[in-house]
Design a protein around this motif. Sequence first.
Motif, PDB file in Angstrom:
ATOM      1  N   ASN A  86      -1.005   2.863  20.441  1.00  0.00           N
ATOM      2  CA  ASN A  86      -0.049   3.529  21.321  1.00  0.00           C
ATOM      3  C   ASN A  86       1.052   4.208  20.527  1.00  0.00           C
ATOM      4  N   ILE A  87       1.848   4.973  21.251  1.00  0.00           N
ATOM      5  CA  ILE A  87       2.839   5.838  20.609  1.00  0.00           C
ATOM      6  C   ILE A  87       4.022   5.036  20.062  1.00  0.00           C
ATOM      7  N   GLU A  88       4.281   3.866  20.670  1.00  0.00           N
ATOM      8  CA  GLU A  88       5.346   3.007  20.132  1.00  0.00           C
ATOM      9  C   GLU A  88       5.004   2.624  18.693  1.00  0.00           C
ATOM     10  N   PHE A  89       3.723   2.286  18.462  1.00  0.00           N
ATOM     11  CA  PHE A  89       3.305   1.905  17.117  1.00  0.00           C
ATOM     12  C   PHE A  89       3.391   3.107  16.175  1.00  0.00           C
ATOM     13  N   VAL A  90       2.998   4.281  16.662  1.00  0.00           N
ATOM     14  CA  VAL A  90       3.086   5.492  15.835  1.00  0.00           C
ATOM     15  C   VAL A  90       4.535   5.691  15.378  1.00  0.00           C
ATOM     16  N   GLU A  91       5.458   5.617  16.330  1.00  0.00           N
ATOM     17  CA  GLU A  91       6.866   5.867  16.013  1.00  0.00           C
ATOM     18  C   GLU A  91       7.423   4.810  15.061  1.00  0.00           C
ATOM     19  N   SER A  92       7.054   3.558  15.290  1.00  0.00           N
ATOM     20  CA  SER A  92       7.585   2.501  14.424  1.00  0.00           C
ATOM     21  C   SER A  92       7.085   2.691  12.994  1.00  0.00           C
ATOM     22  N   ILE A  93       5.851   3.116  12.847  1.00  0.00           N
ATOM     23  CA  ILE A  93       5.286   3.293  11.501  1.00  0.00           C
ATOM     24  C   ILE A  93       6.009   4.429  10.768  1.00  0.00           C
ATOM     25  N   LYS A  94       6.265   5.520  11.491  1.00  0.00           N
ATOM     26  CA  LYS A  94       7.000   6.635  10.864  1.00  0.00           C
ATOM     27  C   LYS A  94       8.375   6.155  10.399  1.00  0.00           C
ATOM     28  N   CYS A 114       1.464  12.754  -1.068  1.00  0.00           N
ATOM     29  CA  CYS A 114       0.943  11.624  -0.285  1.00  0.00           C
ATOM     30  C   CYS A 114       1.116  11.957   1.193  1.00  0.00           C
ATOM     31  N   ASN A 115       0.040  11.906   1.934  1.00  0.00           N
ATOM     32  CA  ASN A 115       0.097  12.155   3.377  1.00  0.00           C
ATOM     33  C   ASN A 115       0.246  10.835   4.131  1.00  0.00           C
ATOM     34  N   SER A 143       0.819  -1.203   0.000  1.00  0.00           N
ATOM     35  CA  SER A 143       0.000   0.000   0.000  1.00  0.00           C
ATOM     36  C   SER A 143       0.863   1.268   0.000  1.00  0.00           C
ATOM     37  N   ILE A 144       1.978   1.226   0.725  1.00  0.00           N
ATOM     38  CA  ILE A 144       2.891   2.378   0.784  1.00  0.00           C
ATOM     39  C   ILE A 144       3.512   2.637  -0.593  1.00  0.00           C
ATOM     40  N   VAL A 145       4.008   1.560  -1.205  1.00  0.00           N
ATOM     41  CA  VAL A 145       4.652   1.712  -2.512  1.00  0.00           C
ATOM     42  C   VAL A 145       3.627   2.231  -3.531  1.00  0.00           C
ATOM     43  N   LEU A 146       2.403   1.755  -3.412  1.00  0.00           N
ATOM     44  CA  LEU A 146       1.355   2.199  -4.340  1.00  0.00           C
ATOM     45  C   LEU A 146       1.025   3.678  -4.114  1.00  0.00           C
ATOM     46  N   ASN A 147       0.714   4.045  -2.873  1.00  0.00           N
ATOM     47  CA  ASN A 147       0.275   5.415  -2.598  1.00  0.00           C
ATOM     48  C   ASN A 147       1.386   6.444  -2.800  1.00  0.00           C
ATOM     49  N   PHE A 148       2.564   6.158  -2.242  1.00  0.00           N
ATOM     50  CA  PHE A 148       3.660   7.118  -2.389  1.00  0.00           C
ATOM     51  C   PHE A 148       4.194   7.109  -3.826  1.00  0.00           C
ATOM     52  N   TRP A 180      12.195   4.513   6.239  1.00  0.00           N
ATOM     53  CA  TRP A 180      13.215   3.518   5.883  1.00  0.00           C
ATOM     54  C   TRP A 180      12.966   2.963   4.479  1.00  0.00           C
ATOM     55  N   LEU A 181      11.670   2.822   4.136  1.00  0.00           N
ATOM     56  CA  LEU A 181      11.357   2.332   2.787  1.00  0.00           C
ATOM     57  C   LEU A 181      11.738   3.359   1.717  1.00  0.00           C
ATOM     58  N   GLY A 182      12.043   4.561   2.134  1.00  0.00           N
ATOM     59  CA  GLY A 182      12.545   5.571   1.200  1.00  0.00           C
ATOM     60  C   GLY A 182      11.524   6.625   0.818  1.00  0.00           C
ATOM     61  N   TYR A 183      10.486   6.796   1.606  1.00  0.00           N
ATOM     62  CA  TYR A 183       9.446   7.764   1.247  1.00  0.00           C
ATOM     63  C   TYR A 183       9.364   8.915   2.237  1.00  0.00           C
ATOM     64  N   GLU A 184       8.989  10.069   1.683  1.00  0.00           N
ATOM     65  CA  GLU A 184       8.759  11.255   2.513  1.00  0.00           C
ATOM     66  C   GLU A 184       7.313  11.648   2.373  1.00  0.00           C
ATOM     67  N   TRP A 185       6.637  11.816   3.504  1.00  0.00           N
ATOM     68  CA  TRP A 185       5.231  12.216   3.419  1.00  0.00           C
ATOM     69  C   TRP A 185       5.129  13.706   3.200  1.00  0.00           C
ATOM     70  N   ASN A 186       4.024  14.091   2.580  1.00  0.00           N
ATOM     71  CA  ASN A 186       3.715  15.500   2.408  1.00  0.00           C
ATOM     72  C   ASN A 186       3.373  16.080   3.769  1.00  0.00           C
ATOM     73  N   GLU A 187       2.319  15.568   4.411  1.00  0.00           N
ATOM     74  CA  GLU A 187       1.996  15.997   5.766  1.00  0.00           C
ATOM     75  C   GLU A 187       1.847  14.793   6.677  1.00  0.00           C
ATOM     76  N   LEU A 188       2.219  14.972   7.927  1.00  0.00           N
ATOM     77  CA  LEU A 188       2.022  13.934   8.934  1.00  0.00           C
ATOM     78  C   LEU A 188       0.771  14.302   9.714  1.00  0.00           C
ATOM     79  N   LEU A 189      -0.246  13.455   9.616  1.00  0.00           N
ATOM     80  CA  LEU A 189      -1.542  13.817  10.184  1.00  0.00           C
ATOM     81  C   LEU A 189      -2.136  12.679  10.996  1.00  0.00           C
ATOM     82  N   TYR A 190      -3.108  13.026  11.790  1.00  0.00           N
ATOM     83  CA  TYR A 190      -3.844  12.054  12.600  1.00  0.00           C
ATOM     84  C   TYR A 190      -5.324  12.315  12.374  1.00  0.00           C
TER      85      TYR A 190
END
Length: 565
Positions: free
Chosen positions: A76-84, A63-64, A48-53, A89-99
């Motif tokens: 929890n915040i551990e999951f938030v941080e790991s996802i970022k 892509c946000n 999904s990441i490779v597709l969207n980004f 690491w996969l090589g993508y930069e988001w446009n905005e980081l949102l919740y």
Amino acid sequence: MSSNTTKAGNFIRQIIEADRAAGKHGGRVATRFPPEPNGYLHIGHAKSIVLNFGIAEDYNGTCNLRFDDTNPHKENIEFVESIKQDVQWLGYEWNELLYASNYFEQLHDYAVQLIKQGKAYVCDLNAEQIREYRGTLTEPGRNSPYRERSVEENLDLFARMRAGEFQDGEKVLRAKIDMASPNINLRDPTIYRIRHGVIHHQTGEEWCIYPMYDFTHCLSDAIEGITHSLCTLEFEDHRPLYDWFLDTLQTPSHPQQIEFSRLTLEHTMTSKRKLTELVEQGFVEGWDDPRMPTIAGLRRRGYTPAALRDFCERIGVTKSDNFVEMGVLENSIREDLNQEAPRRMAVLHPLKVIITNYPEEQSEQLNAPNHPQNEAMGSRQISFSREVWIDREDFMEVAPNKKFKRLVSGGEVRLRNAYVIRCDEVIKDAHGEIIELHCSYDPDTLGANPEGRKVKGVIHWVNAADAIVAEIRLYDRLFSHPNPDSARDGQPWTAHLNPDSLRTLTTSLVEASLGEVQAGEVFQFEREGYFCRDPQNREGGLPVFNRTVTLRDTWAKIEQKSAAG
Ligand code: ATP
Ligand code: MG
């Protein structure tokens, strides 16, 4: 990241190209990747990441990264941080980081607006009653007795829900759509529920009512001006609801939901719920256990971002669910590492060799290229002396067949990057176990063929004087069954875990140059496979190397054999 690679077209790209040509969404392309922070990302999310980004990159769009955080008790915040970390690491930069929680106030206002339009009501049925009233695929549902509450009463009750006057489950807010709709998702779905006593990782204790996914997702997309909202096939039946909220609320933009098939990979699990169970029940060491199909696990195993992106491009994006063979993922990393990984020597099951005609006090430095086809990768020095170690599997007293090109009693073999040796004597202990070989070397064979005879075999070795003891972890598939979920043999899916998914060797020896490597560095241990230095550094413990992948697909053979009966 550059996007000048040619990417295989897919049906989503075709839709986007047609939309751009027609000037839809003003020709803009805006996507988002919307994970729920209730676990670590897995290889399915990578798709999904490779597709969207990837789409955002290729069409000059955005892509946000948006956390879908409406279930605070599971997040929890551990999951938030790991996802970022994993997305970067996969090589993508988001446009905005949102919740999604950024929009809680706006979402609440939209809910109030629905109530005012007579399109939402507060319902006192409990969860079980709601299920009962909903009907089935073949029977229509029944209207809730609370469906006809007045707008005023609903506004008052919803305000009191927000103010915390009611218990969990006492009341919900539901959209008023159609209890007889053939699409069950449209039978007055719940849009807000009460949840006391949870501290949300972003909004703390500000809210005790939380919006449901279907209500939140479409509105978050619309608020952000997303043009194409890409999701997996199980949301196809939710699309009418997605559109109903946006049409009814007349949002400033109306994103387009497009569904594609989930990635399911054989011999593993691509469901966060199942992966959570593996972690919580201790079947694996944690989310980043190198056997896990999580991005963190694959990273620790030695997978590279390039290999994962390559894999995602290869499997493509379609509308039909299918299983992808583990071999496809393994080939992506094998091809990448074959190019990129420096060669080293490591002896997994050591057997001592004494080179009887090599002087005891002597030792020499030999040049060993880091890559057989790529001179630019340079070379290193390895030392050679009277005692070396070879692998037990590279010696047999008598060759079992003509294909055995390794060392036999009385035979010759080349030590990689060094000399040809001959086995003169096999030393055994009292039980007949081979404990040592006495060999002689031919000093004229360094970088040269031996005189007057052919020596075909080449084996790897390490120098006894400076080899380092290492812990080698041989990882294999997590499940022995290709599809543990549908084994249909009456056993729970965890019964299909592969008992040999990890074998640990603690007496292996690696060449001296491997003493000084960084966590995460990957090497080809010649003739053995690709290995990655584990980040774990136990006090006084051995350096650990994880096997990323074997040199060849050994499972293909096993599966062919079992298919042949
Ligand atoms: P899981 O069922 O594993 O928990 P999920 O869909 O609940 O997955 P989310 O965090 O909500 O997990 O997913 C974020 C995005 O990643 C969604 O758009 C989802 O459709 C997509 N996604 C999740 N799993 C896969 C998969 N196996 N293949 C492709 N895309 C996936
Ligand atoms: Mg989800």
